[in-house]
Motif scaffolding. Structure first.
Motif, PDB file in Angstrom:
ATOM      1  N   LEU A 168       1.926  13.968  40.616  1.00 63.12           N
ATOM      2  CA  LEU A 168       0.780  13.235  39.877  1.00 63.12           C
ATOM      3  C   LEU A 168       0.202  13.754  38.660  1.00 63.12           C
ATOM      4  N   ARG A 169      -0.138  12.515  37.813  1.00 62.63           N
ATOM      5  CA  ARG A 169      -0.701  12.869  36.680  1.00 62.63           C
ATOM      6  C   ARG A 169      -1.733  11.826  36.124  1.00 62.63           C
ATOM      7  N   LEU A 170      -2.705  12.426  35.532  1.00 63.31           N
ATOM      8  CA  LEU A 170      -3.992  11.514  35.628  1.00 63.31           C
ATOM      9  C   LEU A 170      -4.237  11.776  33.780  1.00 63.31           C
ATOM     10  N   ASP A 171      -3.683  10.364  33.282  1.00 65.96           N
ATOM     11  CA  ASP A 171      -3.474  10.616  31.778  1.00 65.96           C
ATOM     12  C   ASP A 171      -4.607   9.599  31.280  1.00 65.96           C
ATOM     13  N   PHE A 172      -5.722   9.976  30.543  1.00 63.65           N
ATOM     14  CA  PHE A 172      -6.683   9.048  30.035  1.00 63.65           C
ATOM     15  C   PHE A 172      -6.113   8.092  29.032  1.00 63.65           C
ATOM     16  N   GLY A 173      -5.218   8.482  28.029  1.00 62.31           N
ATOM     17  CA  GLY A 173      -4.577   7.982  27.074  1.00 62.31           C
ATOM     18  C   GLY A 173      -4.564   8.799  25.872  1.00 62.31           C
ATOM     19  N   TRP A 286      -6.200  19.180  28.017  1.00 65.22           N
ATOM     20  CA  TRP A 286      -5.514  19.462  29.116  1.00 65.22           C
ATOM     21  C   TRP A 286      -6.243  19.997  30.321  1.00 65.22           C
ATOM     22  N   ASP A 287      -6.300  19.497  31.508  1.00 68.96           N
ATOM     23  CA  ASP A 287      -7.058  20.262  32.410  1.00 68.96           C
ATOM     24  C   ASP A 287      -6.236  20.183  33.955  1.00 68.96           C
ATOM     25  N   ASN A 288      -6.657  20.635  34.891  1.00 73.60           N
ATOM     26  CA  ASN A 288      -6.161  20.507  36.284  1.00 73.60           C
ATOM     27  C   ASN A 288      -7.161  19.931  37.040  1.00 73.60           C
ATOM     28  N   LEU A 289      -6.931  18.850  37.939  1.00 71.70           N
ATOM     29  CA  LEU A 289      -7.763  18.587  39.070  1.00 71.70           C
ATOM     30  C   LEU A 289      -7.361  18.896  40.383  1.00 71.70           C
ATOM     31  N   ILE A 290      -8.264  19.828  40.932  1.00 69.13           N
ATOM     32  CA  ILE A 290      -7.493  20.455  42.107  1.00 69.13           C
ATOM     33  C   ILE A 290      -8.351  19.617  43.316  1.00 69.13           C
ATOM     34  N   CYS A 291      -7.424  19.026  44.142  1.00 70.46           N
ATOM     35  CA  CYS A 291      -8.021  18.148  45.366  1.00 70.46           C
ATOM     36  C   CYS A 291      -7.552  18.834  46.638  1.00 70.46           C
ATOM     37  N   ILE A 301      -3.254  18.336  40.086  1.00 67.24           N
ATOM     38  CA  ILE A 301      -3.288  17.270  39.461  1.00 67.24           C
ATOM     39  C   ILE A 301      -3.500  17.324  38.002  1.00 67.24           C
ATOM     40  N   PRO A 302      -2.433  17.332  37.162  1.00 62.67           N
ATOM     41  CA  PRO A 302      -2.566  17.461  35.461  1.00 62.67           C
ATOM     42  C   PRO A 302      -3.347  16.456  34.879  1.00 62.67           C
ATOM     43  N   VAL A 303      -4.287  16.940  34.150  1.00 68.00           N
ATOM     44  CA  VAL A 303      -5.121  15.776  33.408  1.00 68.00           C
ATOM     45  C   VAL A 303      -5.053  15.960  31.786  1.00 68.00           C
ATOM     46  N   HIS A 304      -4.861  14.652  31.323  1.00 65.33           N
ATOM     47  CA  HIS A 304      -4.617  14.859  29.790  1.00 65.33           C
ATOM     48  C   HIS A 304      -5.516  13.627  29.220  1.00 65.33           C
TER      49      HIS A 304
END
Length: 389
Positions: A168-173, A286-291, A301-304
């Motif tokens: 999974l990857r959360l990319d805001f753009g 860059w960050d990580n969302l821990i669920c 989940i990597p966040v960018h």
């Protein structure tokens, strides 16, 4: 003719006044209580850990005698990790009656159940009835989906917990405007009847805990003004700006936060949680969302988010271009006569970012005698600093 029948020791005797004594043969069936199970084994299907599941068994009275029954407690090697309850637990079976018994089974292990027995004592029977119980418990199953509509990656990703794992990857753009907020939904779907807690947490760029507890203050103005649309819009913008500043109060330049950071995910529930990002400094984050859901292993989940724009703004009331992302101030000196007095305009610059900014200002083509002005075009604007030129 009169007959007298005397039953003694099951040998009826027939007496007659004129005939000798004679005997009549008599046959009798003596019944004992006899109760049995329609099936001595039950397999419980759709069994989940910690969730009571019902099944039905049938008791049959094979005689005309009313008979009492009583269900006992679980026996077997796996009885310590299971609980079973029969309803009704005790009662009386009428002559030739069939009684449907509701069996409720709960297990606290995912091991296959193969060594369980529930005894039933029947009055008048030497040995109790024994009901064998089996089943395959299932665990928690949670699906995660991230909808990336409006960003560079518009293809949704899905993960099923546990079992098949996909990244999974959360990319805001890559072109998020400065001092704006972007959001995308994270969807949790519980595909099991197990109610479970969940938590969402960012590793580094999470918002401060105190900022989430702040409540907007009531402005000190007449109630009549609060009802006007212009004032309401102004207060809404100010509240949004204050909220953004509180999110970014840790001074890291960007902040991510889930609108629901923890809670309970109900049985077969689908929950959509908005994940938002804020930034007051350009750059790539860059960050990580821990669920974490229940006792399942946490997923990362990597966040960018890539932020563009300039944190330097002018405090002077000026005219701006039509570009909403990069407003350039226009300083007007008016019409002047060559060789006249010096006209001075003060331009105050504000750095809204938590980092110092190196300024390289250009003022176009100047005559060579304007060395003093040129000398003041370079410099550094510090954190939250305002500079007047």
């Amino acid at each position: 003719m009169v007959f007298y029948i005397d039953f003694w020791m099951l040998k009826p005797t027939l007496y007659s006044y004129k005939n000798p004594i004679c005997y009549l043969p008599v046959y009798a069936e003596v019944q004992e209580p006899h109760v049995y199970l329609q099936s001595s084994h039950v397999e419980v299907t759709n069994l989940y850990v910690g969730v009571p599941t019902k099944a039905t068994v049938t008791l049959i009275n094979g005689t005309l005698l009313p008979t009492r029954f009583h269900w006992g407690t679980l026996l077997g090697r796996q009885a310590s990790v299971c609980t079973a309850r029969a309803s009704p637990r005790h009662g009386t079976l009428g002559p030739s009656e069939e009684r449907h018994i509701s069996l409720e089974l709960a297990t606290h292990t995912q091991d296959e159940l193969s060594d369980l027995a529930l005894p039933c004592t029947v009055s008048g029977m030497k040995e109790p009835l024994v009901l064998g119980i089996s089943g395959k418990p299932q665990g928690l199953q949670v699906a995660i989906a991230i909808s990336m509509e409006g960003s560079d990656s518009s293809v949704p990703s899905t993960e099923l917990w546990p079992g098949r794992l996909e990244e999974l990857r959360l990319d805001f753009g890559s072109k998020v405007p400065l001092r704006t907020h972007v959001s995308c939904p994270l969807i949790l779907t519980n595909r099991s009847p197990i109610q479970t807690p969940f938590t969402l947490k960012f590793e580094y760029f999470g918002s401060p805990q105190d900022s989430l507890n702040q409540k907007p203050s009531v402005p000190d103005m007449p109630p009549a003004l609060l009802k006007t649309s212009r004032i309401r819009e102004h207060l809404a913008r100010r509240e949004q700006l204050n909220f953004m500043e509180s999110m970014l109060s840790h001074g890291k330049g960007a902040a991510f936060f889930p609108h629901i950071s923890q809670g309970m995910l109900g049985a077969h529930q689908q929950l959509s949680i908005d994940i938002s990002g804020y930034a007051n400094m350009w750059g790539e984050y860059w960050d990580n969302l821990i669920c974490t859901v229940g006792d399942l292993p946490p997923t990362v989940i990597p966040v960018h988010m890539a932020v563009v724009g300039c944190p330097i703004s002018s405090r002077r009331t000026t005219y701006y271009t039509t570009d909403p992302l990069q407003k350039e101030p226009v300083i007007r000196f008016g019409t002047q006569v060559s060789g006249g007095n010096t006209v001075t305009r003060v331009l105050r610059l504000n750095n809204s970012s938590p980092c110092g900014e190196r300024l390289m200002r250009e003022a176009g083509a100047f005559p060579t005698h304007c060395a003093t002005w040129r000398a003041r075009l370079g410099g550094t604007l510090g954190l939250g600093e305002a500079d007047g030129l």
